[in-house]
Design a protein around this motif. Structure first.
Motif, mmCIF file in Angstrom:
data_model
loop_
_atom_site.group_PDB
_atom_site.id
_atom_site.type_symbol
_atom_site.label_atom_id
_atom_site.label_comp_id
_atom_site.label_asym_id
_atom_site.label_seq_id
_atom_site.Cartn_x
_atom_site.Cartn_y
_atom_site.Cartn_z
ATOM 1 N N GLY A 89 -18.430 25.137 12.820
ATOM 2 C CA GLY A 89 -18.427 25.745 14.123
ATOM 3 C C GLY A 89 -17.747 24.644 15.009
ATOM 4 O O GLY A 89 -16.755 24.866 15.903
ATOM 5 N N VAL A 90 -18.233 23.337 15.053
ATOM 6 C CA VAL A 90 -17.649 22.088 15.909
ATOM 7 C C VAL A 90 -16.472 22.005 15.283
ATOM 8 O O VAL A 90 -15.536 21.831 16.520
ATOM 9 C CB VAL A 90 -18.872 21.117 15.457
ATOM 10 C CG1 VAL A 90 -18.332 19.864 16.137
ATOM 11 C CG2 VAL A 90 -20.264 21.308 16.067
ATOM 12 N N MET A 91 -15.943 21.970 14.155
ATOM 13 C CA MET A 91 -14.671 21.660 13.865
ATOM 14 C C MET A 91 -13.671 22.733 14.249
ATOM 15 O O MET A 91 -12.662 22.462 14.839
ATOM 16 C CB MET A 91 -14.504 21.299 12.270
ATOM 17 C CG MET A 91 -15.304 20.106 11.900
ATOM 18 S SD MET A 91 -15.092 19.548 10.015
ATOM 19 C CE MET A 91 -15.996 21.000 9.541
ATOM 20 N N VAL A 92 -13.916 24.118 13.984
ATOM 21 C CA VAL A 92 -13.103 25.032 14.348
ATOM 22 C C VAL A 92 -12.782 25.010 15.807
ATOM 23 O O VAL A 92 -11.711 25.415 16.434
ATOM 24 C CB VAL A 92 -13.664 26.487 13.795
ATOM 25 C CG1 VAL A 92 -12.852 27.583 14.502
ATOM 26 C CG2 VAL A 92 -13.680 26.593 12.397
ATOM 27 N N ALA A 93 -13.804 24.746 16.558
ATOM 28 C CA ALA A 93 -13.738 24.797 18.110
ATOM 29 C C ALA A 93 -12.568 23.870 18.647
ATOM 30 O O ALA A 93 -12.000 24.205 19.582
ATOM 31 C CB ALA A 93 -15.254 24.552 18.750
ATOM 32 N N VAL A 94 -12.310 22.932 17.929
ATOM 33 C CA VAL A 94 -11.445 21.806 18.259
ATOM 34 C C VAL A 94 -10.034 21.920 17.504
ATOM 35 O O VAL A 94 -9.027 21.206 17.950
ATOM 36 C CB VAL A 94 -11.805 20.356 18.383
ATOM 37 C CG1 VAL A 94 -13.036 20.293 19.331
ATOM 38 C CG2 VAL A 94 -12.440 20.095 16.839
ATOM 39 N N GLY B 84 -15.568 33.919 17.368
ATOM 40 C CA GLY B 84 -16.636 33.334 18.421
ATOM 41 C C GLY B 84 -15.633 32.476 19.536
ATOM 42 O O GLY B 84 -15.919 32.907 20.664
ATOM 43 N N ALA B 85 -14.803 31.797 18.887
ATOM 44 C CA ALA B 85 -13.998 30.956 20.012
ATOM 45 C C ALA B 85 -12.941 31.662 20.736
ATOM 46 O O ALA B 85 -12.987 31.751 21.875
ATOM 47 C CB ALA B 85 -13.324 29.907 19.203
ATOM 48 N N VAL B 86 -12.484 32.831 20.036
ATOM 49 C CA VAL B 86 -11.279 33.715 20.323
ATOM 50 C C VAL B 86 -11.935 34.511 21.408
ATOM 51 O O VAL B 86 -11.594 34.616 22.834
ATOM 52 C CB VAL B 86 -10.506 34.377 19.499
ATOM 53 C CG1 VAL B 86 -9.790 35.282 20.092
ATOM 54 C CG2 VAL B 86 -9.613 33.500 18.598
ATOM 55 N N LEU B 87 -13.216 35.002 21.054
ATOM 56 C CA LEU B 87 -13.955 35.596 22.373
ATOM 57 C C LEU B 87 -13.923 35.002 23.441
ATOM 58 O O LEU B 87 -13.793 35.742 24.755
ATOM 59 C CB LEU B 87 -15.198 36.130 21.615
ATOM 60 C CG LEU B 87 -16.115 36.986 22.403
ATOM 61 C CD1 LEU B 87 -15.552 38.582 22.491
ATOM 62 C CD2 LEU B 87 -17.640 37.176 21.868
ATOM 63 N N VAL B 88 -14.345 33.817 23.587
ATOM 64 C CA VAL B 88 -14.519 33.126 24.710
ATOM 65 C C VAL B 88 -13.139 32.736 25.424
ATOM 66 O O VAL B 88 -12.808 32.964 26.798
ATOM 67 C CB VAL B 88 -15.205 31.896 24.406
ATOM 68 C CG1 VAL B 88 -15.182 30.644 25.642
ATOM 69 C CG2 VAL B 88 -16.627 31.997 24.059
ATOM 70 N N LEU B 89 -12.220 32.423 24.572
ATOM 71 C CA LEU B 89 -10.810 32.195 24.964
ATOM 72 C C LEU B 89 -10.296 33.392 25.632
ATOM 73 O O LEU B 89 -9.535 33.118 26.887
ATOM 74 C CB LEU B 89 -9.669 31.509 23.864
ATOM 75 C CG LEU B 89 -10.310 30.317 23.440
ATOM 76 C CD1 LEU B 89 -9.477 30.023 22.110
ATOM 77 C CD2 LEU B 89 -9.687 29.311 24.207
ATOM 78 N N VAL B 90 -10.397 34.466 25.213
ATOM 79 C CA VAL B 90 -9.661 35.612 25.781
ATOM 80 C C VAL B 90 -10.350 36.334 26.696
ATOM 81 O O VAL B 90 -9.818 36.745 27.774
ATOM 82 C CB VAL B 90 -9.242 36.452 24.543
ATOM 83 C CG1 VAL B 90 -8.690 37.919 24.851
ATOM 84 C CG2 VAL B 90 -8.168 35.839 23.535
ATOM 85 N N VAL B 91 -11.716 36.645 26.303
ATOM 86 C CA VAL B 91 -12.490 37.638 27.276
ATOM 87 C C VAL B 91 -13.141 36.729 28.301
ATOM 88 O O VAL B 91 -13.310 37.040 29.536
ATOM 89 C CB VAL B 91 -13.500 38.338 26.497
ATOM 90 C CG1 VAL B 91 -14.288 39.338 27.422
ATOM 91 C CG2 VAL B 91 -12.821 39.272 25.437
ATOM 92 N N GLY B 92 -13.648 35.530 27.871
ATOM 93 C CA GLY B 92 -14.522 34.879 28.811
ATOM 94 C C GLY B 92 -15.930 34.433 28.297
ATOM 95 O O GLY B 92 -16.354 35.150 27.292
ATOM 96 N N SER B 93 -16.479 33.458 28.919
ATOM 97 C CA SER B 93 -17.883 33.134 28.308
ATOM 98 C C SER B 93 -18.863 34.150 28.528
ATOM 99 O O SER B 93 -20.021 34.303 27.697
ATOM 100 C CB SER B 93 -18.354 31.885 28.755
ATOM 101 O OG SER B 93 -18.456 31.859 30.219
ATOM 102 N N GLY B 94 -18.725 35.087 29.461
ATOM 103 C CA GLY B 94 -19.779 36.090 29.572
ATOM 104 C C GLY B 94 -19.935 36.976 28.506
ATOM 105 O O GLY B 94 -20.818 37.524 28.405
ATOM 106 N N ALA B 95 -18.557 37.089 27.773
ATOM 107 C CA ALA B 95 -18.798 37.866 26.633
ATOM 108 C C ALA B 95 -19.526 37.391 25.411
ATOM 109 O O ALA B 95 -19.908 38.192 24.451
ATOM 110 C CB ALA B 95 -17.233 38.418 26.154
ATOM 111 N N ALA B 96 -19.656 36.021 25.477
ATOM 112 C CA ALA B 96 -20.658 35.487 24.558
ATOM 113 C C ALA B 96 -21.802 35.174 24.986
ATOM 114 O O ALA B 96 -22.212 33.874 24.568
ATOM 115 C CB ALA B 96 -19.543 34.404 23.788
ATOM 116 N N ALA B 97 -22.345 35.787 25.808
ATOM 117 C CA ALA B 97 -23.636 35.251 26.494
ATOM 118 C C ALA B 97 -23.924 33.930 26.980
ATOM 119 O O ALA B 97 -24.703 33.210 26.965
ATOM 120 C CB ALA B 97 -24.792 35.279 25.276
ATOM 121 N N GLY B 98 -22.550 33.762 27.542
ATOM 122 C CA GLY B 98 -22.469 32.647 28.320
ATOM 123 C C GLY B 98 -22.141 31.194 27.619
ATOM 124 O O GLY B 98 -22.293 30.025 28.111
#
Length: 363
Positions: free
Chosen positions: A274-279, A127-141
């Motif tokens: 999820g909170v920990m993996v994000a940082v 989930g985090a890589v999806l936002v990092l690479v593709v952008g938040s639009g790919a993860a429903a914002g």
């Protein structure tokens, strides 16, 4: 008297005064070790800062009216802006991963369960890589933290669904489902990396293997609050977790809705992961070996085990992060590499001692 009834009696009556005193001494010792570890982490590095200067920097920033300004502004910047927030985040993530490992091992009754092995960390990473690479639009914002939580929750629910047989979770199916989904999510974010800018790939890979580099104060607040709330809630669930020590039948006879309780615990632990993996990225072995080590010290009673595991995990990860950035002068190692160097030999020793086989019965 059976093991189950013995467990129930201990859970109902509480530990004797001598054991409570020993628990208090152990917690105080771990708290002191954590303070020492944070002090070392803020003092040591490519540029060594004298411990007295480190303490002065911290005290001055806490209260400039009562404590004098540090004499060296460079030391002050290194300690306060870079090392201290990193050390504190390491303590937060270590405590959270260790507590999550304890809970997952109890809820699914498998001594090999941890966020990494069960695919929870891999789902959060996807989930985090999806936002990092593709952008938040790919993860429903969603932002990075929200996408990591969504990935962790989806992975947890899938593992739980696949591991069920006849309405019950079996350890063998759980491990197979977790490993399979972990490989699936790794393949998915591997595909995403193929689409990424080559200049960004190295940074993303370092993050995937766990890193606290570039931590700022703005990165500490949200995970600290999330993990703290999660830990406080998990501490309140010590008795239901203890009721699972004797098996599902014992827990049901004590009035616990096992299926609903498992789902609730999986949601809470997924939120924390999820909170920990994000940082911090996905850090291996903390949620696996720390619960085993702490059970050897204090036993399986979650009223003692959870706080001891949280503090031990915090100390462990602070020291591992210190090693990651100081072992090699010119290179900072990913955290999962360092934790594996220490974790694999410990786990092999644990297997040779046949502790895993005994702990599989949780008692």
């Amino acid at each position: 008297m059976t093991a189950a009834s013995d467990t129930d009696r201990r859970s109902a009556g509480g530990p004797p005064p001598r054991r409570r005193a020993g628990q208090a001494v152990l917690l105080l010792g771990l708290g002191a070790a954590l303070l020492v570890g944070i002090a070392l982490a803020t003092s040591l590095g490519p540029v060594s800062v004298p411990l007295r200067e480190t303490v002065q920097v911290v005290l001055h920033n806490i209260s400039s009216e009562w404590f004098a300004k540090p004499s060296d502004p460079v030391f002050a910047q290194i300690v306060w802006q870079f090392r201290l927030p990193r050390a504190l985040l390491g303590a937060v993530v270590g405590a959270g991963l260790a507590a999550v490992g304890v809970v997952l091992q109890a809820v699914v009754r498998n001594p090999l369960a941890d966020p990494y092995l069960l695919g929870v960390s891999s789902g959060a990473s996807f989930g985090a890589v999806l936002v990092l690479v593709v952008g938040s639009g790919a993860a429903a914002g969603l932002g990075i933290s929200s996408a990591a939580f969504a990935g962790a929750l989806i992975a947890t629910l899938l593992v739980y669904a696949l591991a069920q047989r006849g309405g019950r979770v079996t350890p063998f199916r759980l491990i197979l489902a977790g490993v399979s989904l972990a490989y699936l999510f790794q393949a998915l974010y591997g595909l995403l990396l193929l689409r990424a800018n080559p200049h960004d790939v190295q940074g993303v890979l370092t993050w995937l293997f766990g890193s606290l580099g570039s931590t700022a104060w703005s990165d500490v607040g949200v995970p600290a609050a999330g993990v703290l709330v999660g830990l406080l809630y998990l501490f309140t669930q010590a008795r239901p977790l203890n009721s699972l020590l004797g098996g599902e039948e014992t827990a049901v006879s004590l009035g616990l809705d096992v299926a609903r309780f498992r789902i609730r615990m999986l949601v809470v632990t997924s939120l924390m992961v999820g909170v920990m993996v994000a940082v911090s990225g996905a850090i291996a072995f903390v949620g696996l070996i720390i619960p085993h080590l702490c059970r050897m010290l204090v036993g399986a009673d979650h009223r003692r085990l959870l706080p001891v595991a949280a503090l031990t995990g915090a100390v462990f990860l602070v020291l591992m992060d210190l090693a990651a950035r100081t072992v090699l002068e010119a290179t900072e190692l990913p955290l999962s590499i360092v934790t594996a160097v220490f974790g694999v030999p410990f786990f092999i020793w644990l297997l040779r001692k046949r502790e895993v086989g005994r702990e599989a019965r949780f008692g």
